[in-house]
Design a protein around this motif. Structure first.
Motif, PDB file in Angstrom:
ATOM      1  N   UNK A   1      -0.545  -3.409  -1.176  1.00 11.18           N
ATOM      2  CA  UNK A   1      -1.496  -3.761  -0.134  1.00 11.18           C
ATOM      3  C   UNK A   1      -0.812  -4.771   0.793  1.00 11.18           C
ATOM      4  N   UNK A   2      -1.098  -4.715   2.075  1.00 12.09           N
ATOM      5  CA  UNK A   2      -0.572  -5.700   3.019  1.00 12.09           C
ATOM      6  C   UNK A   2      -1.472  -6.923   2.951  1.00 12.09           C
ATOM      7  N   UNK A   3      -0.897  -8.042   2.460  1.00 12.90           N
ATOM      8  CA  UNK A   3      -1.655  -9.270   2.274  1.00 12.90           C
ATOM      9  C   UNK A   3      -1.549 -10.150   3.511  1.00 12.90           C
TER      10      UNK A   3
ATOM     11  N   UNK B   1      -3.842  -6.403   8.212  1.00 11.94           N
ATOM     12  CA  UNK B   1      -3.419  -5.896   6.907  1.00 11.94           C
ATOM     13  C   UNK B   1      -4.570  -5.321   6.121  1.00 11.94           C
ATOM     14  N   UNK B   2      -4.336  -5.205   4.813  1.00 10.40           N
ATOM     15  CA  UNK B   2      -5.323  -4.600   3.927  1.00 10.40           C
ATOM     16  C   UNK B   2      -6.255  -5.611   3.266  1.00 10.40           C
TER      17      UNK B   2
ATOM     18  N   UNK C   1       2.292 -10.994   3.307  1.00 11.91           N
ATOM     19  CA  UNK C   1       3.103 -10.188   4.227  1.00 11.91           C
ATOM     20  C   UNK C   1       2.903 -10.634   5.666  1.00 11.91           C
ATOM     21  N   UNK C   2       1.718 -11.177   5.948  1.00 14.83           N
ATOM     22  CA  UNK C   2       1.373 -11.620   7.301  1.00 14.83           C
ATOM     23  C   UNK C   2       0.736 -13.002   7.189  1.00 14.83           C
ATOM     24  N   UNK C   3       1.200 -13.910   8.038  1.00 14.63           N
ATOM     25  CA  UNK C   3       0.656 -15.262   8.108  1.00 14.63           C
ATOM     26  C   UNK C   3       0.044 -15.441   9.490  1.00 14.63           C
ATOM     27  N   UNK C   4      -1.200 -15.894   9.538  1.00 15.38           N
ATOM     28  CA  UNK C   4      -1.938 -16.017  10.799  1.00 15.38           C
ATOM     29  C   UNK C   4      -2.405 -17.450  10.994  1.00 15.38           C
TER      30      UNK C   4
END
Length: 165
Positions: free
Chosen positions: A29-31, A56-57, A116-119
């Motif tokens: 899963x894309x976290x 992401x997911x 996987x992604x930081x916002x």
């Protein structure tokens, strides 16, 4: 359906040894991770978090504890306690997990989760975002999201002060 249990099952005191986070990683899963105080949940928070979730997911929120907020924002904050803030966030359909952190920054939490992604909000420069090094080292993305103008907890508190005076 027991919605109260669904909400409470999204709230965690730590990311370490968290079976759900491990399962999501194993399922590839894309976290997506973001963090904040989220004191007095408002439209700006909802706009920001709903956009973050679209990257992401699974959206994971690092939530400052009450003691962390007091150190950062002063003795009169937070307005809403950490359990209530966590329940409000976890009740949002696009939020998959809320994880408390005691530190002033979520660096260790980001290290533990390995998103996987930081916002963060567009008021941050990407390379100055806490955890940038961790996420980019593994090939992940760091993104910023525009904030709703004039929509913040501090602005709400100031408006209440003006009304009281």
């Amino acid at each position: 359906m027991n919605y109260k249990k669904i909400i409470s099952d999204k709230i965690f005191s730590t990311a370490k040894n968290n079976a759900l986070l491990e399962r999501w990683k194993n399922e590839q899963q894309i976290l997506v991770f973001t963090n904040g105080c989220f004191d007095i949940l408002h439209r700006g928070h909802i706009d920001y978090l709903s956009q973050a979730a679209s990257f992401g997911d699974k959206l994971i929120i690092g939530l400052n504890t009450d003691s962390s907020i007091k150190r950062i924002k002063g003795e009169n904050r937070p307005i809403i306690n950490q359990e209530s803030r966590a329940i409000l966030l976890a009740s949002l359909c696009f939020v998959d997990a809320v994880v408390f952190f005691e530190e002033d920054t979520p660096y260790q939490l980001i290290k533990d989760i390995q998103p996987d992604v930081l916002i963060k909000g567009a008021d941050y420069q990407i390379e100055n975002i806490v955890g940038y090094d961790i996420v980019t080292a593994k090939g992940g993305m760091v993104k910023t999201i525009d904030l709703v103008p004039n929509c913040s907890t501090s602005a709400i508190i100031e408006k209440i002060r003006q009304i009281k005076d």
